[in-house]
Structure formats: structure tokens, C-alpha cells
Design an enzyme around this catalytic site. Structure first.
Site, PDB file in Angstrom:
ATOM      1  N   GLU B 191       0.742  -1.194  -0.058  1.00 13.34           N
ATOM      2  CA  GLU B 191       0.184   0.094   0.111  1.00 13.34           C
ATOM      3  C   GLU B 191       0.840   1.140   0.105  1.00 13.34           C
ATOM      4  OE1 GLU B 191      -3.369   0.211  -0.275  1.00 13.34           O
ATOM      5  OE2 GLU B 191      -3.574  -1.898  -0.453  1.00 13.34           O
ATOM      6  N   SER B 464     -54.001 -16.948  37.718  1.00 13.57           N
ATOM      7  CA  SER B 464     -53.780 -18.054  38.881  1.00 13.57           C
ATOM      8  C   SER B 464     -52.260 -17.945  39.372  1.00 13.57           C
ATOM      9  CB  SER B 464     -54.258 -19.328  38.597  1.00 13.57           C
ATOM     10  OG  SER B 464     -55.639 -19.287  38.198  1.00 13.57           O
TER      11      SER B 464
END
Lengths: 177, 774
Positions: B191, B464
Site C-alpha cells: 500500500e 392464577s
């Protein structure tokens, strides 16, 4: 008996007045953490000689196979080292790991209560000692140490009555025959 | 400056004044203005460059982990659960011995090659474990190399999500000194070979790249320096305009002037975009190494370094998983450039070119996301962390989630609801009752959908599920109530004093006259429950609800006793945790520890427990909840579970079947399941037909420890005449054993008197290990 009660109360008062102002690390040392033993080695407390009010269970109720204890012993050993060097958080973390392996191991709950006490968390120390008692299955020496720890924690929290009651329970378990 | 011209410049100016003063003046003004604008622009660019570079350079999202799987001999773990754990960890199966993050079978054993990991309390090394599983347990755990027995080992924790800022960039920051030299060599060779020589831009670099590209007939090198690439990624948009190119060049020069080469290189290595993981973009070499190879940078080979550098030019084009051939060609090109630059020898390049890509396999398919659990984590962390910090500080959050249990719960929901209409919604919470840790959480029928989290945010009447609180309240008065006490189950009309009459009914619309307390709870009878609750007083029951960990409720009516109060599944789980842990309430937790990205500990959320109830009445209540599963409304669970598997639980159904609930627990697992519709219209489900099968399905897969009914101190088992609620003997007719508070047994039977009953209420059978249900 009366003298004994008065003596305990005086000792408690002295302890409390001495400790109310000292930082946590200088508080009276509670019982040392217990060594966990594999179930096979867990003999009844040798001091328990008189017949128990309840019959001993004929078969021990192990919830985890005894091999799991190798993991618990390893973690407990590491926790001991951490606790000895004042790394309470690390010790607590290791004991919590051990409790995930054996959630009903009363020794681990007791030791975690001791660590919490050393950290200065009196409420958790008491709750965890209570929880240790819940799983103690008649191990009198362990229950006695839990009640002693509860007594000291209550004293430091300013609960004299509760401390005295806990101390009496510890004494009863301590085999005054 | 203009006012104090130097002597040398003075004479031409005077001449100019004589010839064309206005033009020169204008030129100068324009020049000065341009210079000023240029300086301002440069100063602005300089500040832009600095502002990003000086402070925090990246917003790193928090990474959220499941709890690490602990392995030890004797641990309950079946093949299904192990498979799910390995899937969540993205361990791949290999044929021969593989690197970290792989597993294989060898005979009946599993060989796991674990990944090294930094946990809150220290580093867990990478190692190879040999694991045997039999009868749903780990039967042996050894070091695969030495054969030595291992007491306990932890796998690395599975990543279960991130807490993102606006964008979805993730990275694992690395320091330059921790980046292996071959990777830097490869990067610079390909690069920016003049990196340590140029001032930010490189004319020779541009020329060389152009020449190389012309020779190759395509773009093989770029002319931008690393500095320019970094500037482009950091500060600029990706549009290719001339102004942007100029800005890029100037900012590159400024960056170089202000910062060292190493600083710039380190930033580049952390910034560079390298891969895409579904909706998460992978930036920086640190995370890319984990993502591509499953290993830290330091353990990569030359060809792996080359591959990462190869991918910079086109993370998607050279994706080694999707385009392996293209990736390999490009990687080998990188190796050749390295050789021609002299950083490696031709021979090394040639042999590295022969190597496979070495990328770890990943599970295909959509992302495993856990929006419900992650929402709970963020809620739990809200007390200690700002949302902004969770999104940007790169924190590591170690949660309590158990991937295997989460998967089993999700699968049970989808299996049991198959074919049901889409509007039927679901939520579930799984908890370790002893520690209060939340093991799994499902916020909706589609567990991947990050919308309304019903497990945490939906408040629905619990029906319940409230009943155990009523019975626990009663059983705290052992001189008044025991499990055998008879309750009145005859027609009931309640006048609220304002002219409103309420005539509650049992679910089956029948009246039984009188019914033992234990059966009333086990069969979830409404009328005896209301009578009992009204005898105890509504505030007393509400106190129990709150001590169990339920929310405050000031509007108490008789109908509250049938569960009109609205709770989330998580709140229900808290209440049942207290029961499952024998009266010790542990605040539910989803987070164990938080560390910084480098492992520095920040917070630990320790186990805490409060003794909310005396263990004895909780034990009696649990006994009745076991009865509910054995004989009562929950018995359908045994279609999924072995008949000797001890569990406790309770079904719940609300008016018009709007809500179907189930809450139940074994020894180390508590689960709450809810089904219903978001618009609160009716379903055709009861708790037993809707939520219960999901719970039982999940439990049958997870295979938790069965419940242990450990009687606390002060419990004795008495033989009770079912029809009269009186104390009798084992051999008598119509009797059954029930646990009682010692010394609080009921009156002796008239027909079949217990031995020694004349001597008072004490005595009885002290054999508290004689099984209740054997």
C-alpha cells in the site's frame, strides 16, 4: 444461665462499642472460611455425641455426583488464596462460580458470607449465613459458626436483640451439655 | 505586513503606483484575501485533523457476551445443549486436530480446542479438552494433550451482540507494538512503500503505481499513501471530486506535520475496513483477525497476514469466504510483492502461496441476534452507565445468558406454536433460581425481531399465578393452616358495598363443598382461594406478593386474589424465584461483569440474597406446587418429561382466555412463559394448553436438575385424613402423607387415631425423609 446471658450481653456491648468506629478490616475476625470436603469425607461433626432430636437421614441426599466436588475444591482453593491477599471481590466471584456448580453446598454459602462480612456488607453476610444454615442438614459446627457470624454482623449493625438471639442459638449448637 | 513592506519591494511598488495603481491594488487585495481564506481553510483543516486525532478516535460499541460455559465432571450437559453452545461460539467442526475454536469427535469423546480469552477474573488459556458425555452429564474432562484430569475449565464466552452507535462499525483496538512485523511489512510493501520517507503524499508513489498499473493492464497498486487513505476514511466523504482530493492531500500533509509515523500507522491499522459480518462492519486488523481466523493477531501466519492486506483493496471482492479463489489470487499477489520488495524471500513467498486460506468456517444463515435479552442488559446497566458510553467506549459486558437454554426456549416456542395464527404472541424468561441469573429471555414469537419486548415491557394480568402468594400467606400461620386444612368450596357472592355483586366461579363451574388446602392450590380452585384470601386479609396477601419481589399494588379488591394485577413475565419470574430458592429472594440479574476493552475490570454485579420468608411455609407451598404438577392443573407437563422427574409449577389463565401463563421450576431452572395477543383479545388457550407445553418442551430439551424437596428444620410428615383434615396413621383409610410444621399438626382423627395422640399434638411421624410421592 443468667450469668452467662449477662456475660454474653457485656461481651457483645464491648465488641460493638469497640467496633462501631473501626474500619471493616479491623472488625473482630469472624470464623475462618471452612474447607469444603468431598461428600465422601463429610463425616458428622465429631462433637455431636448426644442423640440428635431428629434421626439422621439414612441416605445422604447428594444432588450432584461426588465428582463435581473436584471443581468446587479447585475454585475454593483459589478463593482462599484471593481472600488471604485481600482480593475479596475475586474471592466472592470464585465462590459464586463454585455455587453455580453446587448451589446447595452450605460451606460455600458460609464462606461467601465471611467474604461479604470482610467486605463490610453486613446484611449480605447475615443473609448468606442464613442460607448456609438452610442447607446445613444438621451440621452443627457449621450452623454454630453461621450463627456466630450472624451475631457479630447484627451487633455491628446495631441490632443488639438480634445479636443476642443469634449468640444463644450459636451457644445451643456449641454443645453446652 | 502590507503596511510595512521591505525596502527591496518598495521600489517596484512605487513604480507600479505610477503605472497602473488600481490594477495592482486590486490584485494585491485579491491575493491577500485568497491568502487569508487559504490560511483559514488550512487552519480549519488542521483543527479538523486534530480534533479527531486528539480525543477518542473511534466510537467502539460495547460487546455483549454470554456466560462462559463451565465444564467439570458431573456437570449436567446433554449433546443438544453442547451443540447449541458450540454453535453460539462459532466453533467449527474439523476432521483432524484443528486450531483454536474447533471441535471434533473422537470415538465417543469431544475434543474441543478452546480460544484464549480474558475474563473478568483473569485469563483463560487456549487449550485442548477431551470431554466425554454420558447420561446427560460430563463424565470425564481431561487435557487432550497430557491426558491429565481437569477439575474445571471455561470456554470463551459467545458474543451475543453489540450495543451500536448510529453506524454499525465494530473494532478491536490494537497497539502498534502488538501488531506483528510481517503484517506491517506486507501492508507497507503493497500500500505505501515510501511510508517512512514521505510527508503525507508521495509523487514517486503515484508515478510508480501508475507504471505498475499500466504494466499489469489493470489497477494493482494505488497511488494514495496510507496517510491519505486514513484521512479519506477519517474525515471525508467518499465522493471523488477534485476539491476532496485537494483537501485529502492537504490534510495528509497536516497530519504528518502534527503526528508521528507510528501514530498514523497505528490509527490506520485500527481504522481500515476489512470485512462485513452481516449487519456489522469489521474495522481494524484486531477484530478482522478474530473474525476471519478466530485467533488473535499474534498467532497468525505469514499467509494470513498477506490475506488481510489483500482484502484492504476490496473487502467484499476478496472476501475469502464468498470468493475464495479471487482472495487466494490476490493474497499470492501480495506475497509476490513482498518478495520483490525484499521483505521475504522468494522461497518463503512460494511456500506461503501454497498454503490454504486458513479462514475459519462460519455458520451460514441469518444472524443469531438476541434483541430481547440485549434490551434487558441495557436496562440493567442503565443505573451505572450512560447509553452513550455503552455505544462508544468499547466496553465488554459479560452477561448471564446461557446460549443452549436460550436456543431451547426459542425452539420450544416455535415448535409448540407451529400452525397457530401469527397474532398469537409469546414471551418467556428462564432463570437460575439459586443465583437469580437470567439464563434466557424471549421477547416475542419471532425472537429475532427487535420490537416490543413482551418479557420485560408487557404487563398482563397474571391470573392464577398469584395463588401461591395466597397460600404462602396462609401457611405462615401454622397454627391456623396446614396443607390438609379444609377450605370452603361452596357458592360465594361478594358484595363490594357499592351495590356491585360478584359471583366468582371455579374453572369447571363445580362446587366441591370442602377441599384440602393442598388440592385447592394444586387444582387452582377459585372459590376456596378467594375465601382464604379474604380471611387472611387482602393487605396480608399483597405483602406476600411484595416480599416475593412483585410490584406494589394499592388497589386491592377480592378479585385481586384471582390475579387481576398486571405483571411482566420478568416480574413473575422474580416472584417465583423467591419460592424456588426456598424463601431467599435474589434480585434477578442479567450482567455479571463489565470490563474495558483491554480487560480492565470496571463493575461486578455480585450475587445477593435476602431471606424474605421462613423456609418452612415456602417448603409447604412448594410441596403443593409439586402436587399441582403431579395431579393438578400442570400434569400435562409429564407428556414431555419422565414421570419421576420432580418439578413444581403453576398454570394461569385470565378472563376469556386472554392470557395463558405458566411458571414452574426444577432444581436449577425456573421458567415463566406467557402467550396472548397484543390487542388483548381472546385466545383459545388455557395456561395448561398454551404456555405449559412450551415450558415443558424447553425443559425436556435442557434437562435441568430435578427439584429436590429438602425439608427445612422443623418439618414433620403427618398422615392426614383427606376428608376431615385430621391427623391419622399410615394404615388408616383415606389418608395421605403431608409435611407439617412440627407441633402444629391438626386434631387427631375420630375414626383412626394416631398412636400416642392422647399425649398431645406433638409426636407424630418424625421420618421426614419418607417420600411424599413415592
Amino acid at each position: 444461665m443468667t450469668w452467662r446471658v449477662i456475660g454474653s450481653a457485656l461481651a457483645g456491648l464491648l465488641l460493638m462499642s469497640a467496633c462501631a468506629v473501626v474500619p471493616p478490616e479491623r472488625r473482630p475476625p469472624p470464623p475462618e472460611p471452612e474447607r469444603p470436603l468431598p461428600p465422601s469425607e463429610r463425616e458428622p461433626d465429631p462433637r455431636v455425641e448426644e442423640p440428635e432430636p431428629e434421626p439422621e437421614p439414612e441416605e445422604p441426599p447428594p444432588e450432584e455426583p461426588s465428582r463435581a466436588s473436584a471443581a468446587v475444591v479447585a475454585l475454593q482453593t483459589e478463593a482462599d488464596q484471593a481472600s488471604a491477599t485481600g482480593e475479596h471481590d475475586r474471592a466472592a466471584s470464585l465462590l459464586e462460580r463454585a455455587l453455580r456448580v453446587e448451589p446447595h453446598n452450605p460451606v460455600l454459602w458460609h464462606n461467601l458470607a465471611v467474604v461479604r462480612y470482610r467486605e463490610g456488607d453486613l446484611a449480605q453476610a447475615e443473609s448468606m449465613a442464613m442460607r448456609s444454615n438452610r442447607y446445613a442438614d444438621g451440621r452443627r459446627s457449621l450452623m454454630q459458626r453461621n450463627w456466630e457470624l450472624i451475631a457479630v454482623a447484627r451487633e455491628l449493625a446495631g441490632d443488639d436483640g438480634g445479636a443476642e438471639e443469634a449468640r444463644q442459638r450459636a451457644d445451643r449448637l456449641g454443645g453446652q451439655r | 505586513m502590507a503596511k510595512r513592506p521591505s525596502k527591496r519591494k518598495a521600489s517596484p511598488k512605487r513604480r507600479a503606483r505610477r503605472r497602473g495603481f488600481p490594477w495592482l491594488r486590486l490584485f494585491l487585495v485579491v491575493f491577500v484575501l485568497l491568502a487569508l481564506a487559504g490560511s483559514a481553510w488550512a487552519v480549519w483543516l488542521d483543527q479538523t485533523v486534530q480534533s479527531q486525532f486528539e480525543g477518542k478516535r473511534w466510537s467502539v460499541p460495547a460487546t455483549v457476551y454470554a456466560r462462559p460455559l463451565e465444564l467439570y465432571e458431573g456437570r449436567r450437559l446433554n449433546l443438544d445443549q453442547l451443540t447449541e453452545e458450540l454453535r453460539a461460539l462459532e466453533y467449527s467442526e474439523t476432521a483432524s486436530s484443528g486450531g483454536s475454536g474447533t471441535w471434533r469427535r473422537e470415538g465417543g469423546d469431544f475434543i474441543l480446542s478452546t480460544r484464549a480469552f480474558q475474563l473478568w477474573d483473569g485469563a483463560e488459556p487456549a487449550r485442548r479438552l477431551r470431554l466425554s458425555i454420558s447420561n446427560g452429564r460430563v463424565s470425564q474432562l481431561r487435557d487432550a494433550e497430557t491426558g491429565e484430569s481437569i477439575a474445571i475449565a471455561r470456554l470463551d464466552p459467545a458474543r451475543i451482540g453489540n450495543i451500536y452507535p448510529g453506524h454499525r462499525e465494530d473494532r478491536l483496538l490494537v497497539r502498534l507494538e502488538d501488531v506483528p512485523q510481517p503484517l506491517i511489512d506486507a501492508l507497507l510493501a503493497v500500500e505505501d512503500r515510501d511510508f517512512y520517507g514521505h510527508w503525507g503524499i508521495s509523487l514517486t508513489g503515484i508515478a510508480r503505481a501508475a507504471w505498475a498499473n499500466v504494466r499489469a493492464g489493470r489497477v494493482v497498486q494505488g497511488g494514495s499513501t496510507l496517510t491519505q487513505q486514513l484521512v479519506k476514511n477519517f474525515y471525508l466523504t467518499s465522493d471523488r471530486t477534485f476539491v476532496r482530493k485537494i483537501n485529502e492531500a492537504v490534510m495528509a500533509l497536516l497530519l504528518e506535520r502534527r503526528y508521528s509515523k507510528d501514530d498514523i500507522l497505528e490509527s490506520y491499522l485500527n481504522e481500515v475496513y476489512l470485512a462485513q459480518d452481516r449487519d456489522r462492519s469489521i474495522h481494524g486488523v484486531g477484530l478482522a483477525s478474530q473474525f476471519l481466523f478466530g485467533e488473535p493477531l499474534q498467532s497468525l501466519d505469514l499467509q494470513q497476514h498477506a490475506l488481510m492486506v489483500a482484502m484492504i483493496r476490496g473487502p467484499s471482492l476478496y472476501d475469502p469466504r464468498r470468493n475464495p479463489e479471487r482472495a487466494q489470487t490476490r493474497r499470492n499477489q501480495v506475497l509476490r510483492v513482498m518478495a520483490s520488495e525484499g521483505v521475504i524471500s522468494e522461497a518463503v513467498a512460494a511456500s506461503a502461496s501454497e498454503a490454504p486460506l486458513g479462514v475459519r468456517a462460519r455458520a451460514a444463515g441469518p444472524a443469531r441476534s438476541y434483541p430481547g435479552f440485549l434490551a434487558l442488559v441495557q436496562q440493567d446497566l442503565r443505573r451505572d452507565y450512560r447509553q452513550e458510553d455503552l455505544r462508544t467506549e468499547g466496553l465488554r459486558i459479560f452477561t448471564t445468558m446461557a446460549p443452549g437454554i436460550q436456543a431451547a426456549t426459542e425452539n420450544a416456542i416455535s415448535r409448540q406454536l407451529e400452525g397457530r395464527d401469527d397474532a398469537l404472541e409469546a414471551a418467556a424468561v428462564m432463570v437460575d433460581p439459586e443465583s437469580g441469573e437470567v439464563l434466557a429471555l424471549v421477547g416475542g414469537r419471532n425472537p429475532r425481531y427487535a420490537g416490543f419486548n413482551r418479557a420485560v415491557d408487557a404487563r398482563r394480568p397474571i391470573g392464577s399465578l398469584i395463588k401461591p402468594a395466597v397460600y404462602l400467606t396462609a401457611l405462615q400461620s401454622p397454627d391456623r393452616y396446614g396443607l390438609g386444612s379444609l377450605l370452603d368450596d361452596s357458592p360465594l357472592v361478594i358484595d363490594d358495598g357499592r351495590g356491585q355483586r360478584w359471583e366468582p366461579m371455579n374453572f369447571d363451574r363445580r362446587f366441591r363443598g370442602s377441599v384440602p388446602l393442598v388440592d385447592s392450590l394444586a387444582f387452582s380452585l377459585n372459590i376456596p382461594t378467594i375465601r382464604l384470601g379474604m380471611d387472611l386479609g387482602l393487605p396480608a396477601v399483597q405483602t406476600t406478593v411484595e416480599r416475593l419481589g412483585g410490584p406494589v399494588n394499592r388497589r386491592l379488591y377480592p378479585s385481586s386474589l384471582l390475579g387481576t394485577q398486571e405483571l411482566s413475565p420478568l416480574q413473575v419470574a422474580q416472584m417465583y424465584q423467591t419460592i424456588a430458592a426456598g424463601g431467599f429472594r435474589n434480585p434477578l440479574r442479567s450482567v455479571r461483569e463489565v470490563t474495558e476493552q483491554d480487560g480492565t475490570p470496571l463493575n461486578r454485579y455480585p450475587l445477593s440474597t435476602d431471606r424474605a420468608f421462613d423456609p418452612l411455609p415456602v417448603h409447604l407451598t412448594t410441596t403443593a406446587l409439586v402436587s399441582a404438577m403431579r395431579e393438578g392443573t400442570g400434569r400435562g407437563a409429564y407428556r414431555f418429561l419422565p414421570s419421576d422427574f420432580l418439578i413444581a409449577g403453576k398454570t394461569g389463565t385470565t378472563n376469556d382466555h386472554r392470557d395463558s401463563w405458566f411458571a414452574g421450576f426444577g432444581g436449577d431452572l425456573l421458567g415463566v412463559v406467557w402467550l396472548g395477543r397484543d390487542d388483548n383479545t381472546a385466545t383459545d388457550l388455557t395456561g395448561a394448553s398454551g404456555a405449559l407445553p412450551i415450558w415443558a418442551d424447553a425443559v425436556s430439551v435442557i434437562n435441568p436438575a430435578p427439584l429436590q424437596l429438602r425439608p427445612p428444620e422443623g418439618v414433620e410428615t403427618l398422615w392426614i385424613e383427606t376428608a376431615t383434615g385430621r391427623r391419622a396413621e399410615e394404615g388408616c383409610a383415606g389418608v395421605r402423607p403431608l409435611p407439617y410444621s412440627r407441633g402444629h399438626g391438626p386434631e387427631p382423627s375420630r375414626d383412626c387415631r394416631p398412636a400416642g395422640s392422647d399425649s398431645g399434638a406433638d409426636g407424630g411421624v418424625a421420618d421426614w425423609f419418607r417420600g411424599l410421592f413415592q
